[in-house]
Design a protein around this motif. Sequence first.
Motif, PDB file in Angstrom:
ATOM      1  N   ALA A  26       0.842  -1.193   0.000  1.00  0.00           N
ATOM      2  CA  ALA A  26       0.000   0.000   0.000  1.00  0.00           C
ATOM      3  C   ALA A  26       0.876   1.241   0.000  1.00  0.00           C
ATOM      4  CB  ALA A  26      -0.913   0.005   1.226  1.00  0.00           C
ATOM      5  N   ASN A  27       0.307   2.361  -0.458  1.00  0.00           N
ATOM      6  CA  ASN A  27       1.035   3.624  -0.409  1.00  0.00           C
ATOM      7  C   ASN A  27       0.710   4.374   0.880  1.00  0.00           C
ATOM      8  OD1 ASN A  27      -1.503   4.853  -0.822  1.00  0.00           O
ATOM      9  ND2 ASN A  27      -1.208   4.892  -3.052  1.00  0.00           N
ATOM     10  N   SER A  75      -3.016   5.291   1.413  1.00  0.00           N
ATOM     11  CA  SER A  75      -3.880   4.180   1.818  1.00  0.00           C
ATOM     12  C   SER A  75      -3.751   3.888   3.300  1.00  0.00           C
ATOM     13  CB  SER A  75      -3.542   2.920   1.006  1.00  0.00           C
ATOM     14  OG  SER A  75      -3.825   3.104  -0.359  1.00  0.00           O
ATOM     15  N   LEU A 123      -5.481   6.304   5.430  1.00  0.00           N
ATOM     16  CA  LEU A 123      -6.925   6.081   5.448  1.00  0.00           C
ATOM     17  C   LEU A 123      -7.336   5.100   6.540  1.00  0.00           C
ATOM     18  CD1 LEU A 123      -7.882   6.008   1.651  1.00  0.00           C
ATOM     19  CD2 LEU A 123      -8.435   7.776   3.344  1.00  0.00           C
ATOM     20  N   THR A 124      -6.399   4.309   7.080  1.00  0.00           N
ATOM     21  CA  THR A 124      -6.759   3.461   8.220  1.00  0.00           C
ATOM     22  C   THR A 124      -7.074   4.325   9.435  1.00  0.00           C
ATOM     23  OG1 THR A 124      -4.464   3.168   9.002  1.00  0.00           O
ATOM     24  CG2 THR A 124      -5.275   1.603   7.368  1.00  0.00           C
ATOM     25  N   PRO A 183      -4.887  -3.507   2.690  1.00  0.00           N
ATOM     26  CA  PRO A 183      -5.321  -2.233   3.279  1.00  0.00           C
ATOM     27  C   PRO A 183      -6.830  -2.147   3.440  1.00  0.00           C
ATOM     28  CG  PRO A 183      -3.726  -1.851   1.529  1.00  0.00           C
ATOM     29  CD  PRO A 183      -4.089  -3.291   1.472  1.00  0.00           C
ATOM     30  N   GLU A 184      -7.570  -2.713   2.476  1.00  0.00           N
ATOM     31  CA  GLU A 184      -9.030  -2.666   2.537  1.00  0.00           C
ATOM     32  C   GLU A 184      -9.556  -3.423   3.751  1.00  0.00           C
ATOM     33  OE1 GLU A 184      -7.510  -1.677  -1.308  1.00  0.00           O
ATOM     34  OE2 GLU A 184      -7.266  -3.551  -0.163  1.00  0.00           O
ATOM     35  N   SER A 193      -4.209  12.801   3.785  1.00  0.00           N
ATOM     36  CA  SER A 193      -4.061  11.685   2.847  1.00  0.00           C
ATOM     37  C   SER A 193      -4.272  12.142   1.409  1.00  0.00           C
ATOM     38  CB  SER A 193      -5.059  10.581   3.207  1.00  0.00           C
ATOM     39  OG  SER A 193      -5.072   9.565   2.232  1.00  0.00           O
TER      40      SER A 193
END
Length: 412
Positions: free
Chosen positions: A60-61, A64, A67-68, A116-117, A380
Amino acid sequence: MSQDFAERPTAFVADETAEARPKPQRLRLLAILSALMGFASISTDLYLPAMPTMAKELDANAGSMELTVSGFLIGFSLGQLLWGPLGDRFGRRLPVAAGLLLFVLGSAGCALSGSPEQMICWRIVQAVGACSGVVLSRAMVRDLYEGSRAAQMLSTLIIVMAIAPLLGPIVGGQVLAIAGWRAIFWLLVIVGLVTLAALFTIPETLPVERRSKDSILDALRGHLRLVSNRRLLSFAAAGGFFYAGVYAYIAGTPFAFIEYYHVAPQLYGVLFALGIVGIMLANIFNARLVTSFGSRRLLQVGSAGAAVSGLVLLVTGSTGWGGLAGLAIPLFVFVSWSGLIVANSIGGALQDFPAQAGAVSALVGALHYGSGIVGSAAVSRLADGTPFPLALVVAVAGVGSLLSLVLLPPNA
C-alpha cells in the motif's frame, strides 16, 4: 463483580457523594475511567511507528495507510451517536461492556488483515467498540460532577490517561522491532479484555430512576434538537476544528518524520511523546485554573494559541525552515493546547444538559472525531511526499477553532 457494587448501583450519584467515597474506590474509578477515555489514543498511537512497515507488507502507499486512521474515525464518530442514547437508556456499564467486546473483535481482525481494505474495515469495527468507553466515561463524569468541577475532573482524567499516548508509540516501536506489526494489534486484544474485567469492579453511575425512557430512535432525533443549540454547537465546534488538526498530526507525522526526515521508528515515539508531555502540562494548568477563570475563557486562550502555532507551522512546513526542529516544535506547541481546548469544549457543552449527558457527550464526540476524519483524510488526499499538507491542515484547524468561538451567544 462484588456483591457490594451489585447491590448499590446508585453509588456516586452526586458530587458530594463521589467525593465522600473511600479513597481506594475513588482511585479505582479514576483509573478505569482514564483507561476508557484512552481507548481512542491507544487504538492508533500504538501502531503509528509501524505504518510505513505495514504499507510495505500490505503493498500500500502512504495515502492508503493514512486512510486506516480516517476509517477508524468514521466508526468512532458514528458509533458515539449510538452508544450515547444506549448509555442514557440502559446505564453506562452494559453498553461499555458490549463496546469492549467489539473492540476486541476489531483488533483481532486488524491483526489478521492481509490488505489495506481489510485493515480499514476492521479498524471501523474496532472504532465502534472503542468509542463506547470514551463517550460514556465522559457521561459518567457528568453523572458525578457539575459545571467547572466536571471540566476539572475531565482534565484530571486526561492527565492520567495521557500515559497511554505518551508510551504508545514508544511501546509500539519496540513491539514492531521484536515481534512485528501484527503483535501490536494482539496486544490491543489483551488490553480490551483486561479493561472489560476491570469494568465490573466499579459501580453503575446512572441510577434507574434517572435513565431515559425514550426509544433509541427518539434519542437519535434528539440529536437534531441539540445541534440547534447555539451554545452547545459553538463549544463543540471549537474542539472539532482542533481535532481536525490533531488527527492530521496523527496521520501525517509518521511519514513526515520517518520517511521525509528519516527518523528511526523507535525514535518517532520519543518525538510523539513530547507532544503528550505538553498536553499533560497544559491539562494540569487547566485543572488548577478552570474553577477560577471558567471553561470559556481558558478555551479561548487555548484556541488562540492553536491558531498562532498552526500559522507558524504553515511557514516552517512550506519553506523547510528549521528542518526537523522547524516542523516538530510548532507541532509540539499546537497539540499541547489540547489541555485547554478538549476538556473545556466538552465540559462547556455538557454544562446545560445534565439529563442528557450521554446524548450530548455522544454528539460532541461525533462532531470532534468527525472533524478528525476531515483532517486525516485531507492529509491523505493532499499527500505529496513533503510536510506541507500536514502544515496546511493544522493551520486551518487552529484558525477554525478560534473563529468558531465567535458563535457563542453574549450571555454564554
